[in-house]
Design a protein around this motif. Structure first.
Motif, short mmCIF file in Angstrom:
data_model
loop_
_atom_site.label_atom_id
_atom_site.label_comp_id
_atom_site.label_asym_id
_atom_site.label_seq_id
_atom_site.Cartn_x
_atom_site.Cartn_y
_atom_site.Cartn_z
N SER A 3 0.83 -1.21 0.00
CA SER A 3 0.00 0.00 0.00
C SER A 3 0.86 1.26 0.00
O SER A 3 2.04 1.24 0.40
CB SER A 3 -0.92 0.00 1.23
N GLU A 4 0.26 2.38 -0.46
CA GLU A 4 1.00 3.63 -0.59
C GLU A 4 1.51 4.15 0.74
O GLU A 4 2.65 4.64 0.84
CB GLU A 4 0.10 4.69 -1.24
N GLY A 5 0.70 4.06 1.77
CA GLY A 5 1.12 4.57 3.06
C GLY A 5 2.33 3.84 3.60
O GLY A 5 3.28 4.46 4.11
N VAL A 6 2.32 2.53 3.52
CA VAL A 6 3.44 1.73 4.02
C VAL A 6 4.69 1.98 3.17
O VAL A 6 5.79 2.15 3.69
CB VAL A 6 3.07 0.24 4.04
N GLN A 7 4.50 2.02 1.88
CA GLN A 7 5.64 2.20 0.98
C GLN A 7 6.26 3.59 1.10
O GLN A 7 7.48 3.75 1.03
CB GLN A 7 5.20 1.95 -0.46
N ASN A 8 5.43 4.63 1.27
CA ASN A 8 5.94 6.00 1.30
C ASN A 8 6.51 6.40 2.66
O ASN A 8 7.49 7.15 2.72
CB ASN A 8 4.84 6.98 0.91
N LEU A 9 5.90 5.93 3.75
CA LEU A 9 6.31 6.38 5.07
C LEU A 9 7.25 5.42 5.79
O LEU A 9 8.06 5.86 6.61
CB LEU A 9 5.07 6.62 5.96
N ILE A 10 7.14 4.14 5.53
CA ILE A 10 7.93 3.16 6.28
C ILE A 10 9.13 2.70 5.45
O ILE A 10 10.27 3.00 5.78
CB ILE A 10 7.04 1.96 6.70
N SER A 11 8.89 1.99 4.38
CA SER A 11 9.98 1.53 3.54
C SER A 11 9.39 0.94 2.26
O SER A 11 8.28 0.41 2.27
CB SER A 11 10.84 0.48 4.26
N SER A 12 10.17 1.04 1.19
CA SER A 12 9.78 0.41 -0.08
C SER A 12 10.48 -0.93 -0.28
O SER A 12 10.24 -1.59 -1.29
CB SER A 12 10.12 1.35 -1.25
#
Length: 535
Positions: A188-197
């Protein structure tokens, strides 16, 4: 009959109790005893007297052995009572039917000798009880503590709360849940953008979260194990530490854990019924007490039978409710022992440990490797996750409004901004400009692209409360186990969000919010300027 046999057995150890004085009365048989009972007890007494005489002839308890007793001395044969006691005679004592019987008189060994004999009998009695209760039919020892167990009783609701935690973790590790996690949540975008890709980093983060939940679950089981009377369940923390070094699961471990969890959940459902019925019983008791107080404070109850009948009905209902609660206690966790519940929970912990490794990887990969540096500070460990969530929600509420924005709302938002955002904001406002052709709707649409994935993570942060408690689950009236829409997973919140990345997105939103407010106030400013030019 057993009590009289015990009585005669004790009389052998205390010779003075068998005095020839009729006023003593201890040597008499009760009037209610049958003739067969009297004959049996008399035979036991005579046999024990014979053993006593044999022991005295063989010098089993010599005068030299009595030196350690307080007040002991050599046998004194100068008194007339002891000389009379050395003879063997019988005394007739009448019974209820007028018949007489022969009561044997004991040979007195002396004060010190009989004291030693009495203590020896007590010691032999104690050893006999221990051997009787500690030896099994196959010759092995059985611990009475282990067979008895430690009843759960009032801890039933706390134990049910622990079982629900284990069921929640087990549900989160099911095949369907893990598949949804890997295919929907982590990309998801939130996890990828704020946590890690990096999916490897995300998998390690999730695995660490699951192990932390398992640690909370295990600590409660350790506490229950230390409360058990059976010492084999003590210090379970040492056993759980050894599990971390094991990587290969045992055969049929999954089937065993699932079957045991199903049995435990059946007990939890019955404990839920007990939870509700205990509340109903409390209401019945309060109603009954109110009825009794009303009856005692009013004179008309003595004239009218109807209130008395109502009290009788309440009393019958109260008795019925108590019986129902009693039956529920027998069928729920209330009547179980901690030993049998802890045994099942230990197997479940064993299974969950291997299942986490199988679903998200083992802990050999370490923590967050290069991600766990000062440049990648996480909001949760820093204690900033909830504060950042409130800022994002405030920005969203301002964007959702139309028209004029109150100055106090704008000032509160500015004062709550992170220090890095607040210090960088003036420079960004001077260097950034909005094209004149963008209107208010277009600015909002630009902000919505970020808010659509950022706001859900902020809302999840404010709603996250950890495990669902038993009382909440019982009142919900549902049998569903696992996280609900209002209880997201940790990875779906701002807990693991990178502070620097989150600051950058918040700064960008605040700049766009400034342009939105400027565009909203532009018509009014233009109108004021036109009126001033006319004057």
């Amino acid at each position: 009959m057993d009590c009289y046999m015990l009585k005669s057995r004790r009389l052998v150890g205390i010779a003075d109790a068998w005095s020839v004085d009729d006023a003593d009365g201890i040597g008499e048989f009760p009037e209610a005893m049958s003739a067969a009972h009297k004959q049996m007890v008399t035979g036991l007494e005579e046999a024990m007297v014979a053993k006593l005489e044999l022991a005295s002839h063989s010098s089993l308890f010599s005068s030299s052995d009595d030196s350690f007793l307080p007040g002991s001395s050599s046998l004194d044969t100068s008194t007339s009572e002891e000389k009379q006691g050395l003879s063997e005679s019988t005394t007739e004592r009448p019974g209820n039917n007028g018949s007489s019987r022969q009561v044997p008189r004991l040979r007195v060994l002396g004060t010190a000798g009989m004291a030693g004999f009495g203590k020896a009998v007590d010691i032999l009695d104690t050893i006999g009880c221990l051997v009787t209760t500690s030896l099994s039919t196959d010759g092995g020892f059985i611990s009475r503590v282990k067979t008895k167990g430690c009843p759960i009783s009032i801890l039933a609701f706390e134990v049910a709360n622990t079982i629900l935690k284990g069921a929640t973790i087990m549900q989160s590790l099911s095949e369907d849940t893990v598949t949804y996690f890997k295919q929907v949540v982590l990309p998801s975008e939130g996890v990828q953008n704020l946590i890690s890709s990096d999916m490897g980093v995300l998998m390690r983060i999730v695995a660490n979260d699951k192990r932390e939940e398992l640690k909370i679950f295990s600590q409660e089981i350790i506490r229950y194990g230390n409360r058990c009377k059976d010492p084999q369940w003590h210090n379970l923390d040492r056993y759980f530490v050894k599990l971390e070094s094991e990587n290969q699961p045992q055969k049929q471990l999954k089937e065993t854990a699932i079957a045991e969890m199903q049995k435990l959940m059946d007990l939890v459902h019955r404990t839920t019924d007990l939870y509700h019925e205990l509340h109903a019983l409390d209401r019945f008791e309060q109603d009954y007490r109110c009825k009794l107080m009303g009856k005692g404070s009013s004179d008309r109850f003595e004239k009218d039978n109807l209130p008395g009948e109502n009290i009788q009905i309440v009393r019958i209902e109260l008795k019925s409710q108590r019986n129902y609660v009693k039956s529920l206690k027998k069928r729920s966790l209330w009547s179980k022992t901690l030993e049998e519940i802890v045994e099942k929970l230990v197997d479940i912990v064993h299974y969950l440990h291997f299942e986490i490794n199988a679903s998200f990887g083992s802990s050999d990969g370490g923590e967050l490797s290069s991600e766990s540096t000062e440049d990648c500070q996480r909001l949760g460990p820093a204690g900033l996750a909830l504060h950042y969530a409130n800022i994002i929600i405030q920005i969203y509420s301002v964007v959702s409004r139309s028209g004029y924005i109150p100055p106090n709302t704008r000032d509160a938002l500015y004062q709550g901004l992170p220090p890095r955002v607040r210090s960088a904001l003036p420079n960004r406002l001077r260097t950034s400009s909005v094209p004149q052709e963008l209107n208010i709707d277009q600015i909002r649409a630009t902000m919505d692209k970020t808010l659509k994935w950022l706001v859900p993570m902020a809302i999840n942060t404010t709603c996250a409360r950890g495990f669902l408690r038993f009382s909440e689950w019982a009142k919900s009236g549902t049998e569903r186990i696992g996280r609900r829409p209002g209880q997201p997973d940790v990875i779906e919140t701002l807990y693991h969000a990178d502070k620097a990345k989150t600051d950058a997105y918040i700064l960008d939103l605040v700049v766009w919010l400034h342009h939105l407010v400027s565009q909203s106030n532009r018509p009014a400013n233009a109108k004021d300027q036109s009126t001033s030019n006319q004057d």
